[in-house]
Design a protein around this motif. Structure first.
Motif, PDB file in Angstrom:
ATOM      1  N   LEU A 187      -0.061   9.060   7.220  1.00 40.92           N
ATOM      2  CA  LEU A 187      -1.442   9.506   7.362  1.00 40.92           C
ATOM      3  C   LEU A 187      -1.609  10.832   6.623  1.00 40.92           C
ATOM      4  O   LEU A 187      -0.906  11.811   6.912  1.00 40.92           O
ATOM      5  N   CYS A 188      -2.525  10.858   5.673  1.00 36.80           N
ATOM      6  CA  CYS A 188      -2.741  12.056   4.877  1.00 36.80           C
ATOM      7  C   CYS A 188      -3.796  12.967   5.517  1.00 36.80           C
ATOM      8  O   CYS A 188      -4.699  12.507   6.233  1.00 36.80           O
TER       9      CYS A 188
ATOM     10  N   HIS B 196       1.978   3.105   3.560  1.00 33.45           N
ATOM     11  CA  HIS B 196       3.361   2.942   4.008  1.00 33.45           C
ATOM     12  C   HIS B 196       4.287   3.202   2.830  1.00 33.45           C
ATOM     13  O   HIS B 196       3.871   3.119   1.665  1.00 33.45           O
ATOM     14  N   ALA B 197       5.513   3.505   3.130  1.00 33.44           N
ATOM     15  CA  ALA B 197       6.502   3.753   2.084  1.00 33.44           C
ATOM     16  C   ALA B 197       7.532   2.627   2.067  1.00 33.44           C
ATOM     17  O   ALA B 197       7.631   1.831   3.010  1.00 33.44           O
ATOM     18  N   LEU B 198       8.280   2.553   0.979  1.00 27.94           N
ATOM     19  CA  LEU B 198       9.410   1.633   0.947  1.00 27.94           C
ATOM     20  C   LEU B 198      10.353   1.961   2.101  1.00 27.94           C
ATOM     21  O   LEU B 198      10.527   3.128   2.465  1.00 27.94           O
TER      22      LEU B 198
ATOM     23  N   ASP C 294       0.847  -1.203   0.000  1.00 30.49           N
ATOM     24  CA  ASP C 294       0.000   0.000   0.000  1.00 30.49           C
ATOM     25  C   ASP C 294       0.879   1.249   0.000  1.00 30.49           C
ATOM     26  O   ASP C 294       1.090   1.893   1.015  1.00 30.49           O
ATOM     27  N   LEU C 295       1.387   1.605  -1.156  1.00 28.61           N
ATOM     28  CA  LEU C 295       2.295   2.745  -1.265  1.00 28.61           C
ATOM     29  C   LEU C 295       1.543   4.055  -1.474  1.00 28.61           C
ATOM     30  O   LEU C 295       2.157   5.130  -1.433  1.00 28.61           O
ATOM     31  N   LEU C 296       0.241   3.997  -1.718  1.00 26.03           N
ATOM     32  CA  LEU C 296      -0.574   5.185  -1.934  1.00 26.03           C
ATOM     33  C   LEU C 296      -1.846   5.069  -1.110  1.00 26.03           C
ATOM     34  O   LEU C 296      -2.225   3.987  -0.660  1.00 26.03           O
TER      35      LEU C 296
ATOM     36  N   PRO D  27      -1.562  16.604   1.757  1.00 24.04           N
ATOM     37  CA  PRO D  27      -0.214  16.363   2.280  1.00 24.04           C
ATOM     38  C   PRO D  27      -0.217  15.427   3.491  1.00 24.04           C
ATOM     39  O   PRO D  27      -1.249  15.241   4.141  1.00 24.04           O
ATOM     40  N   LEU D  28       0.940  14.875   3.785  1.00 21.95           N
ATOM     41  CA  LEU D  28       1.085  14.002   4.941  1.00 21.95           C
ATOM     42  C   LEU D  28       1.021  14.785   6.238  1.00 21.95           C
ATOM     43  O   LEU D  28       1.481  15.927   6.321  1.00 21.95           O
ATOM     44  N   ILE D  29       0.417  14.188   7.241  1.00 24.81           N
ATOM     45  CA  ILE D  29       0.385  14.780   8.578  1.00 24.81           C
ATOM     46  C   ILE D  29       1.705  14.442   9.278  1.00 24.81           C
ATOM     47  O   ILE D  29       2.120  13.279   9.323  1.00 24.81           O
TER      48      ILE D  29
END
Length: 479
Positions: free
Chosen positions: A453-454, A422-424, A415-417, A476-478
């Motif tokens: 968390l966006c 989560h990110a790599l 789940d990259l989006l 944007p990300l929180i």
């Protein structure tokens, strides 16, 4: 000497499983300067083959049975086999955490023979069709709830072992713990339908590393900054208390001929008596050192030639192995379902640079799917000298292997989006993960990813006109 209690392993239905070990220990105790009569020896009969029985049930029942002994000095020593080790260790934890409901009788010496402290790769198979057929023919159930505990990476076993790693040293309570395990399977008991029964690095049931209580807890958690869209994970490492650990040459998990308990071989009995003679912290430290020296000698002589009838013998190179139990979660404790976990080597880090043959087995826990146990060849990861053929030293069984350090790890979430994702992630280039491993030992590795968390998860608006937000824009990300 205190009362001596023997505790058997999983699915035992007859006290014949103890073989001659109680008698041999009692007979040879006097020559070792120990006073032990048959009246001081008790054999356990506990039920592990009933599917309703849990580990907590065994702990409670053991505590009740122990009270019935009415010990004069309120202390005892204990020799366990296989699952018996975790049973008594769980009792010790319950005794510490719930003193109002558990006996205050003190355990002085806990000598564990082939204990499944971190579980067994066979437990997952024991719950399957073959295990059930074997139990059916034997007239007993497989003992489902105990097998759940024994499965590699089970939440229950990890709870006990992480508690041990992070708790006070048993020596500070005047308690001495020992682990003795055979160094190879009984080849005559090999099951062609189940390769784990002949697995090098095990006694045919329990992996040497999974028995050893000298263990580490490693955590890969987020650093304060990320680079290039990749989260960097820093390593934090904790080592557990030192535990006396010895490999018994030529012994296997079970069997009348070479089984570590039933066979009552002189080497097993002698090691048990050495453990029982420990009376102080200095005695214990000296025995730990002696065992370490003996284990090193065993590792140096690591080639086994297994007879194969009229054919050339099968060659076994007994490299030290490491067990790595990996748990994948994020910082909220959510499991990273579907995430890919890769070990890497070299600079720049790549999974393609890992030494050939280093990964011996991979098993995911059947209940916690994001908990994965990796069985690793420590020697291949560390680098090893040439292995010569004992029949002809000029012949090479395996050429020298160079180390591919530094070792690292990368995580690829699915789940990259999205609003929450989560990110790599990868371990810091400054951390060499080889340092968290040790020969014949287990490392529990918690990989913890940041939870992205966006802003679109929760917004406030001053627009009083009805507004559809069924398709929110992430934003944007929180921080």
């Amino acid at each position: 000497m205190a009362t001596l209690v023997f505790v058997h392993g999983w699915s035992v239905t007859n006290t014949s499983a103890y073989g001659q070990l109680p008698q041999q220990v009692q007979q040879q105790a006097a020559s070792a300067g120990l006073s032990l009569t048959l009246a001081d020896v008790w054999l356990s009969e506990y039920v592990s083959f009933d599917d309703a029985v849990t580990m907590a049930d065994l702990v409670r029942a053991f505590d009740h049975a122990l009270r019935d002994l009415h010990l004069l000095d309120a202390s005892f020593d204990c020799i366990t086999h296989s699952t018996g080790g975790p049973v008594i260790r769980e009792w010790l934890r319950a005794q510490r955490d719930r003193p109002a409901t558990h006996s205050t009788i003190r355990l002085s010496h806990l000598i564990m023979l082939a204990p499944a402290n971190f579980g067994s790769a066979l437990a997952q198979l024991g719950k399957g069709l073959l295990g059930r057929l074997k139990s059916w023919f034997g007239g007993v159930e497989p003992g489902q709830r105990i097998l759940d505990w024994l499965e590699l990476g089970s939440a229950a076993s990890l709870s006990l072992n992480l508690d041990y790693i992070h708790s006070d040293d048993p020596l500070n309570r005047g308690q001495f713990q020992f682990v003795l395990i055979g160094d190879r399977p009984d080849r005559s008991l090999y099951d062609h339908l189940n390769s784990y029964t002949g697995e090098d690095g095990s006694d045919g049931v329990v992996r040497i590393a999974a028995a050893n209580l000298n263990a580490h807890h490693a955590v890969l958690s987020p650093r304060t900054n990320s680079t290039g869209g990749i989260d960097r994970l820093a390593l934090n490492l904790t080592a557990g208390p030192r535990c006396a650990f010895k490999m018994i040459a030529g012994a296997a998990h079970s069997g009348d001929l070479v089984g570590i308990m039933a066979a009552a071989a002189p080497a097993t009995v002698a090691a048990i008596l050495r453990c029982l003679q420990v009376r102080s912290a200095s005695d214990y430290s000296a025995l730990c050192d002696a065992f370490d020296h003996e284990n090193a000698s065993r590792d140096a002589d690591k080639v086994e030639l297994e007879p194969a009838g009229p054919f050339a013998p099968r060659v076994h190179i007994h490299d030290p192995r490491s067990l790595l139990i990996v748990r994948l979660t994020d910082e909220a404790g959510e499991p990273l379902t579907g995430a890919g976990f890769l070990l890497t080597a070299g600079k720049p880090a790549s999974a393609d640079l890992l030494p050939e043959g280093f990964l011996l087995d991979r098993q995911a826990n059947s209940k916690q799917h994001t908990t994965i146990s990796l069985f690793l060849d420590y020697s291949l990861l560390a680098g090893d000298d040439r292995v010569a053929d004992p029949r002809n030293s000029r012949k090479t069984l395996r050429p020298a292997v160079i180390s591919h350090r530094p070792y690292g790890a990368s995580v690829q979430p699915i789940d990259l989006l999205g609003l929450v994702h989560h990110a790599l992630a990868e371990s810091s280039p400054d951390d060499d993960l080889f340092g968290m491993l040790a020969p014949h030992q287990t490392t529990v590795l918690d990989v913890v990813l940041p939870r992205k968390l966006c802003e679109g998860v929760f917004r406030l608006t001053r627009n009083l006109t009805p507004e559809d937000f069924s398709k929110p824009v992430p934003g944007p990300l929180i921080d």
